[in-house]
Design an enzyme around this catalytic site. Sequence first.
Site, PDB file in Angstrom:
ATOM      1  N   CYS A  71       0.826  -1.185   0.000  1.00  0.00           N
ATOM      2  CA  CYS A  71       0.000   0.000   0.000  1.00  0.00           C
ATOM      3  C   CYS A  71       0.876   1.256   0.000  1.00  0.00           C
ATOM      4  CB  CYS A  71      -0.884  -0.030   1.234  1.00  0.00           C
ATOM      5  SG  CYS A  71      -2.364   0.849   1.021  1.00  0.00           S
ATOM      6  N   CYS A  81      13.178   1.957  -8.791  1.00  0.00           N
ATOM      7  CA  CYS A  81      11.717   1.967  -8.609  1.00  0.00           C
ATOM      8  C   CYS A  81      11.448   2.810  -7.374  1.00  0.00           C
ATOM      9  CB  CYS A  81      11.160   0.553  -8.476  1.00  0.00           C
ATOM     10  SG  CYS A  81      11.680  -0.265  -6.971  1.00  0.00           S
TER      11      CYS A  81
END
Lengths: 485, 134
Positions: free
Chosen positions: A290, A441
């Site tokens: 999340c 990333c």
Amino acid sequence: MKVYISATLRNFFGRNPVIEISENNIKEILDKLTDEYPEAEKILFDEEGNLRKFVQIYVGDENKTQKEFWSDEIKDNSEVLLLPAVAGGAPRESIISDDRRKAVFFDDSEVERFGRHLLLKDIGVKGQKRIKAARVAVIGAGALGSPVIQYLAAAGVGTIKVIDFDEVKLENLQSQVIHTSRDLNRPKVASAKDKVRNINRNIDFEAANVKLEADNIVSEIDGYDLVIDCSDNFKARYLINDACVLCKIPLVFGAIYQFEGQVGIFNLDGGPCYRCQFPAPPEPGLVPTCAEGGAISPLPGIIGSIQANEALKLIIGIGEHLDGKLLTIDSLYLTSKILKIKKNHSCPICSAGAGITGVEDFDYEEFCGLKEEEQEIPIEGYTPEELAAKIESGEPITIVDVREPHERAILRFPNAIVIPIGQLARRKNELNPEQDTVFICKEGKRSILAINTLREAGYAGPLYNLKGGVDAMKDIVFSHEGAWL
Amino acid sequence: MSEVILSREILRELEEIGKRAYPDEGCAILLGDTGNPGIKQVKELKNTADKELSKSFFQVNPIEILDIEKEKNAVITGFFHTHPDQRAVLSKEDEDYMIPGIIYVVMSIVKGSFADIRAYVKEPDCGGIREFDI
């Protein structure tokens, strides 16, 4: 003497409907039958040698199942019948026992405070007493924990334990509505405790500012009636599930991702567990957490509120709940569905022949692919400082950004080429094997997956990972710019 | 085999038995054909549990089952019972009374209406219990 075997039990006696036996009391008849049909012994008797509940022994039309009749002599012309006992009972109404409910009393202020519950026929005094008697452990005081903790407190759950090791950060305030700006840098459990005390000072609030691991989880949750999983990662989910199975505690599970959420109840009265539906976690980096993938603010409010509602229904003992079911909700298109979850008869934790008998013996880091040092080919990486120094020195390097377009829109990485992980294998020729290639990333996890993907595709050039991802690079200041952001 | 096939007609019959018995537990025997999978026939059984207990308990006179297996030219495939205002999951008592290899179908009847139906089978060695698809 003729022994009639019911059709329901015949499979264990060579499918014979009638067996001729010369013995003349039940004890000897049973001994003779199990001698002739050894497989029937395990069916007729349990581990302690007692006749199983589903078997009844009749002589003629008289029930002689009780052991006291087993030595009585039976006349030669009688028929002995091995019949099934067909019976059963309803599952228990509530997870709170009647004794504990009866030990609870309300004062006048409580009658006033919980008036709206007491008015409901399905809750009433009986249900509210169960709520007050309940002891619930909430794991995670973050996005899902925020509504769960506050609604349990408001509903009057007598004992609430909150387990979380983290501190409140600014980025938490978008969805973790139990914390406010004044709580920044405080332990989340301390902030949660203040909110619960503001709601109802009579609630017994237990704060555990610890990170749950295999060596402490059982002692943290043992003795609670219910565990509510408000965690945000797979390692915690498996650890919580397994500990709940071993401690025989039902679990209300919840998870959110971007616009979607899931709620389910596992391990209720020996029902299916999380592993029955999800035997193994996805490969690390494949599904962003999340924190990595984001979630719309009210989504944890919706999912956490359903978790709290399910928890209260289990405690009160009313309604249909998500036992052995998984509710999925898409808040973007307002669709929902309920999937049925079957108990996996070969589940490694909750089946009869389970392989995992203690959480300490199971390597959760390895199971969830979090052991970087034990990978077959270790992944080399640069720290943000090392990468910054290489960029500053002008050394020729290729930087590959594997983030999603919306993530790149928040923070663009200069001079990086963009290749999604799914295209890496076929676009490997765009990389120069003579120079270093660095993958980036958000948090440095998906980039590891990217490197492994390229290696599997046979790429031989040097590959590096940016440790901690772009998040860790935020504080680096280059000489040619005022600030990174 | 890990599924139980119930025709709409059989399902309707079971639902009727459950609704009729509500708020008590209803029960039935499920019969099939030799060599053919599936349940072909339902026969309601009498719940002989005491009146005070029958809301959360059922029991059947074994002689009634003996008569059925002697009379009917059918195979006993399973047993059915309802859980009034409770979930369609097995209680500890249900599990204790399960005969290995026989299908046990449990229906949840909430406020007099059908809510859920599930099927379970005990392993042949009296080990675990498997849930079957319906």
